[in-house]
Design a protein around this motif. Structure first.
Motif, short mmCIF file in Angstrom:
data_model
loop_
_atom_site.label_atom_id
_atom_site.label_comp_id
_atom_site.label_asym_id
_atom_site.label_seq_id
_atom_site.Cartn_x
_atom_site.Cartn_y
_atom_site.Cartn_z
N ASP A 96 -3.13 2.53 3.53
CA ASP A 96 -3.22 1.66 4.71
C ASP A 96 -2.64 2.39 5.93
OD1 ASP A 96 -3.56 -1.32 5.72
OD2 ASP A 96 -1.64 -0.59 6.49
N ARG A 97 -3.39 2.48 7.01
CA ARG A 97 -2.97 3.26 8.18
C ARG A 97 -1.73 2.69 8.85
NH1 ARG A 97 -8.46 5.03 11.49
NH2 ARG A 97 -9.45 6.21 9.78
N LYS A 98 -1.55 1.39 8.77
CA LYS A 98 -0.42 0.77 9.47
C LYS A 98 0.88 0.85 8.67
CE LYS A 98 -3.28 -2.51 12.05
NZ LYS A 98 -3.55 -3.95 12.35
N THR A 99 0.78 0.66 7.36
CA THR A 99 2.00 0.62 6.55
C THR A 99 2.21 1.88 5.73
OG1 THR A 99 0.86 -0.37 4.63
CG2 THR A 99 1.70 -1.87 6.32
N SER A 165 -2.92 9.47 8.50
CA SER A 165 -2.96 9.00 9.90
C SER A 165 -1.82 8.02 10.14
CB SER A 165 -4.30 8.33 10.20
OG SER A 165 -4.55 7.26 9.29
N ASP A 166 -0.86 7.94 9.21
CA ASP A 166 0.30 7.06 9.37
C ASP A 166 1.56 7.92 9.43
OD1 ASP A 166 1.86 6.99 6.56
OD2 ASP A 166 -0.29 7.15 6.19
#
Length: 233
Positions: A96-99, A165-166
């Motif tokens: 997950d890119r956000k977490t 990308s995180d």
């Protein structure tokens, strides 16, 4: 105008550097292969581990840099990895890119598992990881745990990037800089790895890739992602 010339010059410099680096890497690998013809290699345990004279490198693309190593694994090693993985397969996740955590997603429909730290001490696994390190010219400690994957009929993996990308995952060894994808079966129909044109993102945009839908049989593969530095878990 001067700014455009500077950017163009910088891009040219980086591209040339990547090509030169790839040439040096391929030359190094070929020297390993050629040296296998010397008789004293026959009784050399390191040569046996590295499959000298068996692995055949072939450059498929310079951008993205794709090198095919034929005969990288023996049939016994392929069977061994599948046997370890089969009882512990679970639905595959994506990052997950956000977490930065693994989550289930419809873009990836395979099942898989990661080898444990204890399993990395097994002689066969150590031999495989040693071979990966030598042929990629990246230290063994920079490699993540081997992941074994199974794609059954109609399963696939949509186009994606292997680099992060995180900001979370890069803290455990830096960015991913190389992927070693090993095929464990050759009796599958479909399931090819393909490389469409790049999209927005960071890193080598042309490294975007996906797994075609399996039409018949089962596709088994093992993946090792190599980092900039030593991986910590």
């Amino acid at each position: 105008m001067a700014g455009m010339k500077f950017v163009f010059g910088l891009l040219t410099f980086v591209t040339v550097g990547m090509i030169v680096g790839a040439l040096f890497q391929l030359a190094f690998i070929r020297r390993l292969e050629e040296s296998s013809g010397i008789p004293h290699w026959v009784d050399d345990k390191e040569a046996v581990v590295l499959h000298l004279g068996i692995v055949k490198p072939e450059v498929l693309s310079w951008s993205p840099r794709i090198i095919l190593f034929r005969n990288f694994l023996s049939m016994e090693e392929c069977d061994y990895l599948r046997a370890i993985a089969r009882p512990r397969l679970k639905i595959s996740n994506v990052v997950d890119r956000k977490t930065g955590k693994g989550v289930k997603s419809g873009v990836r429909t395979s099942s898989g598992m990661f080898l444990s730290p204890e399993e990395r001490k097994y002689p066969i696994i150590q031999a495989i990881e040693r071979r990966i390190s030598i042929y990629s010219q990246i230290p063994e400690e920079n490699g993540e745990h081997i992941q074994v994957l199974r794609y059954e009929k109609n399963q696939f993996y949509q186009p994606h990037y292997d680099f992060f990308s995180d900001p979370f995952n890069v803290q455990r060894g830096g960015q991913r800089i190389a992927t070693m994808l090993m095929y464990l079966t050759d009796d599958v129909e479909g399931g090819e790895t393909y490389f469409p044109l790049g999209l927005d993102g960071e890193g080598d945009l042309y490294s975007q890739h996906g797994g075609c839908e399996v039409v018949g049989g089962e596709k088994w593969s093992a993946t090792v992602w190599m980092r900039q530095g030593s991986v910590t878990f």
